[in-house]
Design an enzyme around this catalytic site. Structure first.
Site, PDB file in Angstrom:
ATOM      1  N   ARG A 284       0.856  -1.188   0.000  1.00  0.00           N
ATOM      2  CA  ARG A 284       0.000   0.000   0.000  1.00  0.00           C
ATOM      3  C   ARG A 284       0.886   1.230   0.000  1.00  0.00           C
ATOM      4  O   ARG A 284       1.484   1.583   1.011  1.00  0.00           O
ATOM      5  CB  ARG A 284      -0.924  -0.030   1.220  1.00  0.00           C
ATOM      6  CG  ARG A 284      -1.628   1.289   1.478  1.00  0.00           C
ATOM      7  CD  ARG A 284      -2.776   1.162   2.449  1.00  0.00           C
ATOM      8  NE  ARG A 284      -2.417   0.649   3.767  1.00  0.00           N
ATOM      9  CZ  ARG A 284      -1.852   1.371   4.731  1.00  0.00           C
ATOM     10  NH1 ARG A 284      -1.509   2.637   4.513  1.00  0.00           N
ATOM     11  NH2 ARG A 284      -1.599   0.830   5.914  1.00  0.00           N
ATOM     12  N   HIS A 288      -3.987   4.150   4.563  1.00  0.00           N
ATOM     13  CA  HIS A 288      -5.054   3.149   4.602  1.00  0.00           C
ATOM     14  C   HIS A 288      -6.342   3.751   4.058  1.00  0.00           C
ATOM     15  O   HIS A 288      -7.013   3.170   3.210  1.00  0.00           O
ATOM     16  CB  HIS A 288      -5.251   2.664   6.034  1.00  0.00           C
ATOM     17  CG  HIS A 288      -6.396   1.713   6.190  1.00  0.00           C
ATOM     18  ND1 HIS A 288      -6.364   0.421   5.704  1.00  0.00           N
ATOM     19  CD2 HIS A 288      -7.612   1.865   6.777  1.00  0.00           C
ATOM     20  CE1 HIS A 288      -7.503  -0.182   5.987  1.00  0.00           C
ATOM     21  NE2 HIS A 288      -8.279   0.675   6.633  1.00  0.00           N
ATOM     22  N   TYR A 297       3.677   5.365  11.469  1.00  0.00           N
ATOM     23  CA  TYR A 297       3.969   3.981  11.817  1.00  0.00           C
ATOM     24  C   TYR A 297       4.854   3.232  10.827  1.00  0.00           C
ATOM     25  O   TYR A 297       5.176   2.070  11.043  1.00  0.00           O
ATOM     26  CB  TYR A 297       2.668   3.185  12.019  1.00  0.00           C
ATOM     27  CG  TYR A 297       1.701   3.221  10.843  1.00  0.00           C
ATOM     28  CD1 TYR A 297       1.875   2.383   9.748  1.00  0.00           C
ATOM     29  CD2 TYR A 297       0.597   4.067  10.851  1.00  0.00           C
ATOM     30  CE1 TYR A 297       0.984   2.399   8.689  1.00  0.00           C
ATOM     31  CE2 TYR A 297      -0.298   4.089   9.798  1.00  0.00           C
ATOM     32  CZ  TYR A 297      -0.113   3.246   8.717  1.00  0.00           C
ATOM     33  OH  TYR A 297      -0.992   3.271   7.666  1.00  0.00           O
TER      34      TYR A 297
END
Length: 393
Positions: A284, A288, A297
Site C-alpha cells: 500500500r 489506509h 507507523y
C-alpha cells in the site's frame, strides 16, 4: 500524467553434569516467517519477462496495452478521488495506489458470468467489471448506499465490514454449485481481514462444500497501522493448507502473474475442484484511507524500496523494450486519463443531495409511532434552518 510511481529459541540446559565430551551447540531455529516463500512472477521489476513452470500466459501487444491502460486510468481515477476528499467533496476515500496490478490482473481473469465480492478498495476490479467510476463515489459522498446494481455487472456493492464478504462469496458459490452452473466466484480481502473469524469460517465452509470460490488476498503488508508479521507466523497463502485447499503467493505488482494465477484458480473452481487462496504480495503506497497518516507507523525507506517495484512502470518498461507501444499511445493515454479526471470531478460536484426525510421511509414496512414522531421532529429541525436562511436575507 506522471506515473507514480523471534527471537531465536535457546537450547535448554541440562541440570546434570556432563563428561568431558561436549554436545555441539544447536543452531537457533528459524521461525517459519523467516523462510522466503515461492513467489510466482512473470515480469520482473526491471521489466524483464520470465517464465514459470506452472503459470504460462501469452498475450498480444494489444492485450498488453489494454492492461497498461487499465492500470493508468485506474490510478488516475484513484488520485482524483483522493484529491476530491481533500477538497471536502468526499467524506472518505480508500486509495488503491500501488495495488493496480493485483486488481487489474485478477479482474481481467474473470468471465462475465463470474461474480465478485469486493471490499471497499477494489476500484480497479470495478473498472474491469464495467462499473462507471463515478458510481463508486456516491457512497463516499454520502448520497447513496452504493450507486450501482450488483446484478448488472456481477459486482457486489462495496463491503465496509472487514471480512464479511468472504462469507457472502462462499454462500453464493455454494448456490452456484447447487445450480449446476460452471461460473466461479471471487472474494477480495486484505491481510488484516485474514485475521477475522469470518474469513476462517468461509475457508471451512468452502472447503467442506467444495465451493467454486477464489479467495484473493491483497497483502499490502499493513492492516491500517499493523504490519503483517504481527498477525501471522507463516505466509498468508500457507493458511489454506490447514483448511484442505491450495494456496499460492503471487507477485502482486506483476499484472501478468496476477492474471495467470487468478485465471488458473478460477478454472480450477469451474472444474469442481473447490476453492483456492491467492495471496497477492504487494504494498500500500499511500494511506489506509484519507483519515490515516502512514508516516506515524512506517518508514519512508520502506515505501521508497517498493516504488522501484511499481506495477505500472514495470509494464511500461516491458512495452517499450518489446516495441509494443509507441509514444503516440502513451500521449493519447495521458490525454484520456486527464479527461477521466475532469469527468469524475464534474460528476461528483453535480451529484444531487439525497432526500433527508427518506431515512424514515423504510425503517418499518407498516409504519411505527416512534418513527413518525422522530420524522416530525427532524422535519421541524430542518425547517428551522430554512427559516434562518429567510431571516438573513
Amino acid at each position: 500524467m506522471t506515473v507514480e510511481s523471534t527471537a531465536a529459541r535457546k537450547p535448554r540446559r541440562s541440570s546434570k553434569r556432563t563428561s568431558a565430551v561436549k554436545t555441539p551447540a544447536k543452531t537457533p531455529a528459524k521461525t517459519p516467517q523467516s523462510s522466503e516463500p515461492e513467489l510466482v512472477q512473470l515480469l520482473t521489476p526491471e521489466g524483464e519477462r520470465v517464465e514459470h513452470p506452472d503459470y504460462q500466459i501469452d498475450l498480444t501487444a494489444e492485450e498488453l496495452r489494454g492492461l497498461y491502460r487499465d492500470m493508468v486510468l485506474t490510478r488516475r481515477f484513484d488520485a482524483e478521488a483522493t484529491a476530491l476528499q481533500r477538497q471536502g467533496e468526499l467524506g472518505l476515500w480508500a486509495s488503491l495506489l500501488g495495488q493496480e496490478a493485483a486488481q487489474i490482473g485478477s479482474g481481467r481473469a474473470l468471465r462475465d458470468d463470474d461474480y465478485v465480492f469486493p471490499t471497499y478498495r477494489e476500484h480497479g476490479v470495478a473498472w474491469c467489471r464495467g462499473v462507471d467510476p463515478t458510481n463508486l463515489l456516491g457512497m463516499f459522498r454520502g448520497v447513496n448506499h452504493g450507486g450501482w446494481d450488483p446484478s448488472t455487472n456481477n459486482f457486489h456493492l462495496y463491503t465496509i465490514v472487514i471480512g464479511s464478504q468472504t462469507l457472502h462469496a462462499t454462500g453464493y458459490a455454494m448456490g452456484v454449485a447447487k445450480d449446476g452452473a460452471d461460473s466461479a466466484v471471487i472474494a477480495y480481502f486484505g491481510d488484516g481481514a485474514s485475521s477475522q473469524g469470518d474469513v476462517a469460517e468461509s475457508f471451512t465452509f468452502s472447503a467442506v462444500y467444495n465451493a467454486p470460490v477464489v479467495f484473493f488476498c491483497q497483502n499490502n503488508q499493513w492492516a491500517i497501522s499493523e504490519p503483517t508479521e504481527k498477525q501471522t507466523r507463516v505466509p498468508l497463502y500457507q493458511r489454506a493448507q490447514g483448511f484442505g485447499f491450495p494456496g499460492v503467493r503471487v507477485d502482486g505488482n506483476d499484472v501478468l502473474a496476477c492474471l495467470a494465477v487468478t485465471k488458473s484458480a478460477l478454472e480450477r473452481a469451474r472444474r469442481g475442484e473447490g476453492p483456492t487462496l491467492v495471496e497477492a504480495f504487494t504494498y500500500r503506497m499511500g494511506a489506509h484511507t484519507t483519515s490515516d497518516d502512514p508516516t506515524k507507523y512506517r518508514a519512508d525507506e520502506e515505501r521508497a524500496s517498493w516504488e522501484a517495484k511499481d506495477p505500472i512502470l514495470r509494464l511500461r518498461t516491458y512495452l517499450e523494450k518489446q516495441q509494443a507501444a509507441d509514444e503516440a499511445f502513451f500521449t493519447a493515454l495521458e490525454e484520456e486519463s486527464e479527461a477521466l479526471g475532469k469527468r469524475v470531478r464534474e460528476a461528483v460536484r453535480a451529484m444531487p443531495d439525497p432526500d433527508r426525510m427518506a431515512i424514515f421511509d423504510h425503517t418499518y414496512a407498516d409504519g411505527n409511532p416512534l418513527v413518525d414522531e422522530e420524522r416530525a421532529q427532524f422535519a421541524a429541525y430542518q425547517a428551522s434552518f430554512a427559516d434562518t436562511a429567510e431571516e438573513s436575507k
